[in-house]
Design a protein around this motif. Structure first.
Motif, PDB file in Angstrom:
ATOM      1  N   GLN A   1      24.647  -3.350  15.714  1.00  0.00           N
ATOM      2  CA  GLN A   1      25.309  -4.624  15.462  1.00  0.00           C
ATOM      3  C   GLN A   1      26.813  -4.456  15.293  1.00  0.00           C
ATOM      4  O   GLN A   1      27.595  -5.332  15.685  1.00  0.00           O
ATOM      5  CB  GLN A   1      24.726  -5.292  14.217  1.00  0.00           C
ATOM      6  CG  GLN A   1      23.350  -5.882  14.414  1.00  0.00           C
ATOM      7  CD  GLN A   1      23.371  -7.054  15.386  1.00  0.00           C
ATOM      8  OE1 GLN A   1      24.267  -7.888  15.358  1.00  0.00           O
ATOM      9  NE2 GLN A   1      22.388  -7.094  16.271  1.00  0.00           N
TER      10      GLN A   1
ATOM     11  N   THR B   1      28.609  -2.362  16.816  1.00  0.00           N
ATOM     12  CA  THR B   1      29.090  -1.949  18.157  1.00  0.00           C
ATOM     13  C   THR B   1      29.471  -0.479  18.275  1.00  0.00           C
ATOM     14  O   THR B   1      29.907  -0.051  19.342  1.00  0.00           O
ATOM     15  CB  THR B   1      30.287  -2.802  18.669  1.00  0.00           C
ATOM     16  OG1 THR B   1      31.501  -2.438  17.988  1.00  0.00           O
ATOM     17  CG2 THR B   1      30.014  -4.291  18.542  1.00  0.00           C
TER      18      THR B   1
ATOM     19  N   PRO C   1      26.832   1.063  20.857  1.00  0.00           N
ATOM     20  CA  PRO C   1      27.006   0.585  22.235  1.00  0.00           C
ATOM     21  C   PRO C   1      28.284   1.048  22.905  1.00  0.00           C
ATOM     22  O   PRO C   1      28.332   1.205  24.133  1.00  0.00           O
ATOM     23  CB  PRO C   1      26.979  -0.942  22.084  1.00  0.00           C
ATOM     24  CG  PRO C   1      26.218  -1.196  20.837  1.00  0.00           C
ATOM     25  CD  PRO C   1      26.550  -0.062  19.933  1.00  0.00           C
ATOM     26  N   THR C   2      29.358   1.243  22.122  1.00  0.00           N
ATOM     27  CA  THR C   2      30.626   1.661  22.716  1.00  0.00           C
ATOM     28  C   THR C   2      30.771   3.170  22.792  1.00  0.00           C
ATOM     29  O   THR C   2      31.733   3.670  23.381  1.00  0.00           O
ATOM     30  CB  THR C   2      31.816   1.118  21.903  1.00  0.00           C
ATOM     31  OG1 THR C   2      31.704   1.576  20.542  1.00  0.00           O
ATOM     32  CG2 THR C   2      31.870  -0.395  21.936  1.00  0.00           C
TER      33      THR C   2
ATOM     34  N   ASP D   1      36.119 -10.479  19.492  1.00  0.00           N
ATOM     35  CA  ASP D   1      34.960 -10.167  18.657  1.00  0.00           C
ATOM     36  C   ASP D   1      34.506 -11.482  18.037  1.00  0.00           C
ATOM     37  O   ASP D   1      35.343 -12.261  17.564  1.00  0.00           O
ATOM     38  CB  ASP D   1      35.342  -9.163  17.562  1.00  0.00           C
ATOM     39  CG  ASP D   1      34.177  -8.872  16.627  1.00  0.00           C
ATOM     40  OD1 ASP D   1      33.435  -7.919  16.897  1.00  0.00           O
ATOM     41  OD2 ASP D   1      34.015  -9.616  15.637  1.00  0.00           O
TER      42      ASP D   1
ATOM     43  N   PRO E   1      31.883  -9.793  23.721  1.00  0.00           N
ATOM     44  CA  PRO E   1      30.635 -10.540  23.954  1.00  0.00           C
ATOM     45  C   PRO E   1      30.302 -10.699  25.434  1.00  0.00           C
ATOM     46  O   PRO E   1      29.115 -10.748  25.801  1.00  0.00           O
ATOM     47  CB  PRO E   1      30.913 -11.896  23.295  1.00  0.00           C
ATOM     48  CG  PRO E   1      31.900 -11.595  22.233  1.00  0.00           C
ATOM     49  CD  PRO E   1      32.786 -10.527  22.816  1.00  0.00           C
ATOM     50  N   GLU E   2      31.313 -10.773  26.289  1.00  0.00           N
ATOM     51  CA  GLU E   2      31.067 -10.903  27.719  1.00  0.00           C
ATOM     52  C   GLU E   2      30.317  -9.686  28.265  1.00  0.00           C
ATOM     53  O   GLU E   2      29.518  -9.818  29.195  1.00  0.00           O
ATOM     54  CB  GLU E   2      32.390 -11.088  28.475  1.00  0.00           C
ATOM     55  CG  GLU E   2      33.046 -12.448  28.259  1.00  0.00           C
ATOM     56  CD  GLU E   2      32.418 -13.543  29.109  1.00  0.00           C
ATOM     57  OE1 GLU E   2      31.801 -13.226  30.145  1.00  0.00           O
ATOM     58  OE2 GLU E   2      32.560 -14.727  28.744  1.00  0.00           O
ATOM     59  N   ILE E   3      30.567  -8.513  27.685  1.00  0.00           N
ATOM     60  CA  ILE E   3      29.839  -7.316  28.118  1.00  0.00           C
ATOM     61  C   ILE E   3      28.349  -7.483  27.848  1.00  0.00           C
ATOM     62  O   ILE E   3      27.502  -7.019  28.622  1.00  0.00           O
ATOM     63  CB  ILE E   3      30.382  -6.065  27.400  1.00  0.00           C
ATOM     64  CG1 ILE E   3      31.852  -5.829  27.778  1.00  0.00           C
ATOM     65  CG2 ILE E   3      29.538  -4.831  27.743  1.00  0.00           C
ATOM     66  CD1 ILE E   3      32.479  -4.657  27.041  1.00  0.00           C
ATOM     67  N   GLU E   4      28.041  -8.169  26.765  1.00  0.00           N
ATOM     68  CA  GLU E   4      26.641  -8.354  26.375  1.00  0.00           C
ATOM     69  C   GLU E   4      26.011  -9.570  27.036  1.00  0.00           C
ATOM     70  O   GLU E   4      24.872  -9.937  26.723  1.00  0.00           O
ATOM     71  CB  GLU E   4      26.560  -8.490  24.857  1.00  0.00           C
ATOM     72  CG  GLU E   4      27.068  -7.255  24.119  1.00  0.00           C
ATOM     73  CD  GLU E   4      27.079  -7.433  22.609  1.00  0.00           C
ATOM     74  OE1 GLU E   4      26.668  -8.508  22.136  1.00  0.00           O
ATOM     75  OE2 GLU E   4      27.483  -6.488  21.913  1.00  0.00           O
ATOM     76  N   GLY E   5      26.734 -10.201  27.960  1.00  0.00           N
ATOM     77  CA  GLY E   5      26.201 -11.357  28.660  1.00  0.00           C
ATOM     78  C   GLY E   5      26.335 -12.661  27.895  1.00  0.00           C
ATOM     79  O   GLY E   5      25.680 -13.647  28.228  1.00  0.00           O
TER      80      GLY E   5
ATOM     81  N   TYR F   1      26.923   0.187  26.678  1.00  0.00           N
ATOM     82  CA  TYR F   1      27.722  -0.853  27.323  1.00  0.00           C
ATOM     83  C   TYR F   1      27.913  -0.585  28.811  1.00  0.00           C
ATOM     84  O   TYR F   1      28.050  -1.531  29.598  1.00  0.00           O
ATOM     85  CB  TYR F   1      29.081  -0.989  26.641  1.00  0.00           C
ATOM     86  CG  TYR F   1      29.092  -1.976  25.480  1.00  0.00           C
ATOM     87  CD1 TYR F   1      27.937  -2.682  25.108  1.00  0.00           C
ATOM     88  CD2 TYR F   1      30.243  -2.196  24.738  1.00  0.00           C
ATOM     89  CE1 TYR F   1      27.937  -3.563  24.051  1.00  0.00           C
ATOM     90  CE2 TYR F   1      30.258  -3.088  23.680  1.00  0.00           C
ATOM     91  CZ  TYR F   1      29.117  -3.771  23.336  1.00  0.00           C
ATOM     92  OH  TYR F   1      29.135  -4.658  22.289  1.00  0.00           O
TER      93      TYR F   1
ATOM     94  N   LEU G   1      24.924  -1.925  30.638  1.00  0.00           N
ATOM     95  CA  LEU G   1      25.000  -3.386  30.737  1.00  0.00           C
ATOM     96  C   LEU G   1      25.973  -3.814  31.827  1.00  0.00           C
ATOM     97  O   LEU G   1      25.660  -4.695  32.637  1.00  0.00           O
ATOM     98  CB  LEU G   1      25.434  -3.968  29.386  1.00  0.00           C
ATOM     99  CG  LEU G   1      24.449  -3.874  28.229  1.00  0.00           C
ATOM    100  CD1 LEU G   1      25.084  -4.402  26.944  1.00  0.00           C
ATOM    101  CD2 LEU G   1      23.171  -4.658  28.533  1.00  0.00           C
TER     102      LEU G   1
END
Length: 312
Positions: free
Chosen positions: A109, A111, A114-115, A150, A180-184, A271, A274
C-alpha cells in the motif's frame, strides 16, 4: 555524492525557515529552526545520515519537535526513522490516507514493494488533515489535499507570506509521475484539479519537492498543464516516462550495477509488469527492458562500462 546542492539565489522566505535543496534521489527538506522546530520531508533512506546532519546543523542544538511528510513516497519519508531515532520526542505527522498502512506497515500500500524501493519502518503520531492548519516554525500553515501524483498527498500554504510547499504537485518544470495511472486508476483529472487549487492560492514563492525555489508560478503552472495535456492525449507517453524515471531513480541509488542485475530488478519490480501489460505487451518484456536501458543511454542519463550500467 552530489547531495545537497548549493543554495538557490536569495528568495524571501518566512522567518526561521530554511530550504535545503537536495539531489534528485532525496526530496528537498524544509526546516523550521525557531518556534515549533520541524522538518517537512526527509529524503531517501540511503541519505538518512546526511539528512540528520543537515537538520542538526540547521537547528544549531535545538531539539527537533516535528517531522511532517507531504506524502509517503520513499524519497520524502526515507529519513523519518533516523530522525525519530535521533530525536525520539519529535512528533511525526503524515497525510491521513496512509495512516492505516503505516500502522500496519503495509509496504504494498505504501508503494515501496511495487516500486522496488526501500524505506525503513517509522511510526506516525498524527495526521495532516486537509482543511486544517498546522503550526510549523512561527506560522500556521494551511493543509490542502493534492491528489494526482499520489492520491493521499498534501501541500502546505502559509497565507501571510503566500509561501507554498508544493511537494511533487508542482515543480518549476512539471510535476511528479502520476503513480495511480500506473495502477490503472485514472488520475490525470486529479492532477489538473490540484494545479487549479495551487492557482487559486496565488502563491508568490514555491518550495518544490525537487529542484530549486521558484517565484514565476504562472509559468510553472502553464508548463505543468502543457505536460499534463500531452500525457492525457497519449497515456503511453506517461507510461514510458514513468518506467524511465523509476529506473533512473534506482540507478541514482545504485550508482552502478551489473546489467544482469538491472534486468533482474526490472523483472522483479511489480510496477514494470503493470506498465508492460497495459502499454507495451506487443513486445517481449526482455526487449522492453533493454529499450528502457538504451533510452537512458541515449539521453545521457546512464552509460555502459563493461558489463555495468553506470549513472551519469
Amino acid at each position: 555524492m552530489s547531495d545537497p546542492l548549493p543554495p538557490s539565489p536569495a528568495v524571501a522566505l518566512p522567518p526561521g525557515l530554511q530550504f535545503i535543496e537536495r539531489g534528485w534521489l532525496s526530496a528537498n527538506n524544509t526546516v523550521f529552526v525557531v518556534g515549533m522546530t520541524a522538518v517537512v520531508d526527509t529524503g531517501y533512506c540511503s541519505h538518512a545520515e546526511q539528512t540528520v546532519a543537515l537538520v542538526e546543523s540547521a537547528l544549531q542544538g535545538a531539539p527537533l519537535q516535528c517531522v511532517a511528510n507531504t506524502h509517503l513516497h520513499s524519497d520524502h519519508c526515507g529519513g523519518n526513522a533516523a530522525l525519530q531515532q535521533r530525536w525520539p520526542g519529535a512528533q511525526t505527522l503524515i497525510p491521513p490516507g496512509h495512516a492505516q498502512a503505516v500502522m500496519d506497515w503495509d509496504e504494498a500500500q505504501l508503494t515501496y514493494r511495487p516500486t522496488g524501493q526501500d524505506c525503513p519502518h517509522f511510526r506516525a503520531d498524527g495526521v495532516l488533515q486537509p482543511g486544517a492548519e498546522v503550526l510549523l516554525g512561527l506560522q500556521h500553515w494551511q493543509v490542502h489535499a493534492a491528489a494526482g501524483h499520489d492520491p493521499h498527498s498534501v501541500i502546505l500554504f502559509e497565507p501571510q507570506s503566500r509561501t507554498l510547499i508544493s511537494a511533487d504537485a508542482l515543480w518549476e518544470n512539471g510535476f511528479g509521475v502520476v503513480f495511480p495511472e500506473i495502477e490503472g486508476i485514472a488520475a490525470f483529472d486529479e492532477v489538473a484539479a490540484t494545479l487549479d487549487v495551487i492557482e487559486q492560492l496565488r502563491p508568490v514563492v514555491v518550495l518544490p519537492g525537487h529542484g530549486s525555489v521558484f517565484v514565476d508560478v504562472g509559468a510553472a503552472l502553464a508548463t505543468a498543464r502543457r505536460r499534463l495535456e500531452g500525457f492525457a492525449r497519449s497515456p503511453e507517453r506517461h507510461a514510458l516516462y514513468a518506467a524511465k524515471v523509476l529506473l533512473k531513480y534506482k540507478l541514482l541509488e545504485w550508482q552502478q550495477m551489473p546489467l544482469a542485475q538491472v534486468y533482474a530488478w526490472l523483472a522483479a519490480t511489480p510496477y514494470y509488469a503493470l506498465l508492460h501489460a497495459a502499454y507495451f505487451a506487443d513486445q517481449p518484456a526482455s526487449g522492453w527492458y533493454a529499450s528502457l536501458v538504451a533510452d537512458l543511454e541515449r539521453s545521457g542519463a546512464a552509460s555502459r562500462q563493461g558489463g555495468l550500467l553506470v549513472n551519469q
